[in-house]
Design a protein around this motif. Structure first.
Motif, PDB file in Angstrom:
ATOM      1  N   THR A 155     -94.241  61.662  -8.823  1.00 11.88           N
ATOM      2  CA  THR A 155     -94.856  60.401  -8.432  1.00 11.88           C
ATOM      3  C   THR A 155     -96.310  60.397  -8.897  1.00 11.88           C
ATOM      4  O   THR A 155     -96.948  61.439  -9.001  1.00 11.88           O
ATOM      5  CB  THR A 155     -94.788  60.172  -6.910  1.00 11.88           C
ATOM      6  OG1 THR A 155     -95.585  59.024  -6.584  1.00 11.88           O
ATOM      7  CG2 THR A 155     -95.283  61.368  -6.127  1.00 11.88           C
ATOM      8  N   LYS A 156     -96.819  59.198  -9.221  1.00  8.67           N
ATOM      9  CA  LYS A 156     -98.190  59.107  -9.717  1.00  8.67           C
ATOM     10  C   LYS A 156     -99.170  58.983  -8.551  1.00  8.67           C
ATOM     11  O   LYS A 156    -100.356  58.837  -8.740  1.00  8.67           O
ATOM     12  CB  LYS A 156     -98.348  57.897 -10.634  1.00  8.67           C
ATOM     13  CG  LYS A 156     -97.243  57.723 -11.662  1.00  8.67           C
ATOM     14  CD  LYS A 156     -97.277  58.784 -12.740  1.00  8.67           C
ATOM     15  CE  LYS A 156     -96.218  58.604 -13.806  1.00  8.67           C
ATOM     16  NZ  LYS A 156     -94.846  58.620 -13.343  1.00  8.67           N
ATOM     17  N   ASP A 158     -98.019  51.568 -19.764  1.00  8.24           N
ATOM     18  CA  ASP A 158     -99.344  51.566 -19.152  1.00  8.24           C
ATOM     19  C   ASP A 158    -100.168  52.775 -19.623  1.00  8.24           C
ATOM     20  O   ASP A 158    -100.535  53.641 -18.847  1.00  8.24           O
ATOM     21  CB  ASP A 158     -99.153  51.585 -17.624  1.00  8.24           C
ATOM     22  CG  ASP A 158    -100.459  51.395 -16.871  1.00  8.24           C
ATOM     23  OD1 ASP A 158    -101.434  50.967 -17.486  1.00  8.24           O
ATOM     24  OD2 ASP A 158    -100.478  51.673 -15.656  1.00  8.24           O
ATOM     25  N   GLU A 173     -93.103  57.999 -18.421  1.00  7.42           N
ATOM     26  CA  GLU A 173     -91.737  57.988 -17.888  1.00  7.42           C
ATOM     27  C   GLU A 173     -90.726  58.424 -18.945  1.00  7.42           C
ATOM     28  O   GLU A 173     -89.547  58.101 -18.835  1.00  7.42           O
ATOM     29  CB  GLU A 173     -91.380  56.588 -17.368  1.00  7.42           C
ATOM     30  CG  GLU A 173     -92.221  56.095 -16.217  1.00  7.42           C
ATOM     31  CD  GLU A 173     -91.878  56.753 -14.881  1.00  7.42           C
ATOM     32  OE1 GLU A 173     -90.988  57.638 -14.865  1.00  7.42           O
ATOM     33  OE2 GLU A 173     -92.501  56.409 -13.871  1.00  7.42           O
ATOM     34  N   ASP A 227     -88.179  54.770 -12.551  1.00  6.85           N
ATOM     35  CA  ASP A 227     -87.733  56.122 -12.203  1.00  6.85           C
ATOM     36  C   ASP A 227     -86.420  56.121 -11.438  1.00  6.85           C
ATOM     37  O   ASP A 227     -86.032  57.133 -10.851  1.00  6.85           O
ATOM     38  CB  ASP A 227     -88.822  56.844 -11.395  1.00  6.85           C
ATOM     39  CG  ASP A 227     -89.247  56.049 -10.177  1.00  6.85           C
ATOM     40  OD1 ASP A 227     -88.611  55.017  -9.907  1.00  6.85           O
ATOM     41  OD2 ASP A 227     -90.201  56.453  -9.503  1.00  6.85           O
TER      42      ASP A 227
HETATM   43  N1  UDP Z   1     -96.803  53.278 -12.959  1.00  4.18           N
HETATM   44  C1  UDP Z   1     -97.600  52.587 -13.890  1.00  4.18           C
HETATM   45  N2  UDP Z   1     -98.931  52.904 -13.994  1.00  4.18           N
HETATM   46  C2  UDP Z   1     -99.515  53.852 -13.208  1.00  4.18           C
HETATM   47  C3  UDP Z   1     -98.711  54.513 -12.258  1.00  4.18           C
HETATM   48  C4  UDP Z   1     -97.375  54.206 -12.163  1.00  4.18           C
HETATM   49  O1  UDP Z   1     -97.112  51.717 -14.608  1.00  4.18           O
HETATM   50  O2  UDP Z   1    -100.719  54.085 -13.360  1.00  4.18           O
HETATM   51  C5  UDP Z   1     -95.361  52.954 -12.859  1.00  4.18           C
HETATM   52  C6  UDP Z   1     -94.441  54.161 -12.950  1.00  4.18           C
HETATM   53  O3  UDP Z   1     -94.146  54.486 -14.281  1.00  4.18           O
HETATM   54  C7  UDP Z   1     -93.210  53.701 -12.193  1.00  4.18           C
HETATM   55  C8  UDP Z   1     -93.805  52.792 -11.115  1.00  4.18           C
HETATM   56  O4  UDP Z   1     -95.104  52.417 -11.587  1.00  4.18           O
HETATM   57  O5  UDP Z   1     -92.320  52.947 -12.991  1.00  4.18           O
HETATM   58  C9  UDP Z   1     -93.894  53.471  -9.779  1.00  4.18           C
HETATM   59  O6  UDP Z   1     -94.622  54.687  -9.883  1.00  4.18           O
HETATM   60  P1  UDP Z   1     -94.277  55.984  -9.015  1.00  4.18           P
HETATM   61  O7  UDP Z   1     -92.828  56.282  -9.132  1.00  4.18           O
HETATM   62  O8  UDP Z   1     -95.230  57.041  -9.422  1.00  4.18           O
HETATM   63  O9  UDP Z   1     -94.623  55.469  -7.548  1.00  4.18           O
HETATM   64  P2  UDP Z   1     -93.766  55.687  -6.199  1.00  4.18           P
HETATM   65  O10 UDP Z   1     -92.344  55.348  -6.512  1.00  4.18           O
HETATM   66  O11 UDP Z   1     -93.959  57.101  -5.838  1.00  4.18           O
HETATM   67  O12 UDP Z   1     -94.391  54.721  -5.231  1.00  4.18           O
END
Ligand code: UDP
Ligand code: MG
Length: 324
Positions: A214-215, A52, A23, A105
């Motif tokens: 997004t992850k 992480d 991030e 994010d």
């Molecule tokens: N995150 C994490 N480990 C992972 C994947 C995501 O700590 O393996 C964190 C990421 O940095 C963010 C949060 O989890 O702060 C949400 O991730 P993301 O924005 O990718 O998910 P979305 O908002 O699309 O559900």
């Protein structure tokens, strides 16, 4: 216990828990938005950032932020353990009377923390944020999310509020219960609902990600959904009793039909199509049911190993009394 630590423990009213994976571009702007809001509450706070296993310079940037604000603590995990476990680590280390997990994010607006605290003061133990819009998300993502909530709420005993993420306020009592749950495969949203207590929701519009990707992809989401369902329901296992029973009953009817037909019309050799259809259908059903059993056995296996949930590489800013 040192006098200073004691003071810190008593004084920390709000813990913010932030899982972070690659991030880097969001770090500075995240604190710029979060810190003034926390300051405005007049409450003492700590911000626990869980790195992480990022491959980028998230950790370096966090350390830089920490130099300016000692309320920031960093838990650096030894590798990427996934968001659920990063969050678990953060909850384990948190000390506040209220704990708020938030994404880094800026998809979860920190401004909402004020309203969460207000609700908490009214006596709620869990105040979850409900997305009234999911801007920046495709039609497909919204549709699959809807199907997921329908399924999980139908076949499990727990009721997961729709369109919620991990962004919520948790009272200390709730966090203490969560910290005692030893499960390795964790589905936080399910656990948040499972613990009970007095819960309420507040609505907000979810912004698109500030920066980065997004992850999640559909394969990851699919596995996440399977986790959610299998961890909270045994229905997929039990359903095969009824499927097997129905198929056996149908086969019996078919057998009667075949016998009568043979008696009346004599032996009728052609029957290739019906045999193939039956064999393939039953074969498919059997593999499916074995596969579903495998899903559960795999989870039993993971739990039986009793490995630590996560491994901490280094802790900055908190006395390291937990390295599980
Ligand atoms: N995150 C994490 N480990 C992972 C994947 C995501 O700590 O393996 C964190 C990421 O940095 C963010 C949060 O989890 O702060 C949400 O991730 P993301 O924005 O990718 O998910 P979305 O908002 O699309 O559900
Ligand atoms: Mg996000």
């Amino acid at each position: 216990m040192l006098e200073q630590e004691k003071i810190h423990q008593v004084e920390c009213q709000i813990s913010i828990v932030v899982p972070m994976y690659n991030e880097s571009p969001n770090v500075a702007v995240f604190f710029q938005r979060l810190v003034p809001i926390l300051e405005s509450t007049g409450l003492s706070y700590e911000i626990i950032c869980v790195n992480d296993g990022s491959d980028d310079d998230t950790l370096v940037r966090l350390q830089k932020e920490r130099q300016n604000n000692h309320a920031i603590a960093i838990i650096d995990l030894s590798r990427n353990f996934g968001k659920e476990l990063a969050l678990t680590a953060g909850l384990n280390f948190s000390r506040g009377n209220a704990v708020i997990p938030i994404d880094s994010d800026l998809q979860d607006p920190p401004e909402l923390i004020i309203s969460m605290i207000a609700k908490w003061r009214e006596g709620y133990d869990v105040v979850y944020a409900v997305r009234s819009s999911r801007s920046g998300e495709s039609f497909m993502k919204r549709l699959t999310a809807k199907m997921f909530y329908n399924t999980i709420n139908y076949i499990t005993d727990i009721d997961i509020p729709r369109d919620t993420g991990d962004f919520r306020l948790l009272d200390r009592r709730v966090v203490d219960v969560l910290n005692k749950i030893p499960e390795n495969t964790r589905f936080m949203k399910g656990l948040f609902a499972w613990v009970g207590f007095k819960q309420t929701g507040i609505f907000f519009d979810r912004d698109p990600r500030f920066s980065g990707e997004t992850k999640w992809n559909y394969w990851k989401l699919w596995n996440f959904a399977i986790d959610g369902i299998t961890l909270f329901s045994a229905t997929p296992l039990k359903v095969w009793t009824y499927a097997g029973f129905s198929i056996a009953l149908l086969s019996l009817l078919f057998a009667v039909f075949v016998i009568i037909k043979t008696l009346v019309k004599g032996i009728d050799v052609p029957g290739y199509a019906s045999i193939m259809v039956t064999v393939l259908f039953i074969g498919g059903i059997q593999l499916l049911s074995v596969g579903i059993m495998g899903e559960y056995i795999g989870r039993i296996y993971t739990e039986a190993k009793r490995r630590p949930l996560y491994i901490v590489n280094k802790v900055y800013g908190i006395k390291d009394d937990s390295t599980t």
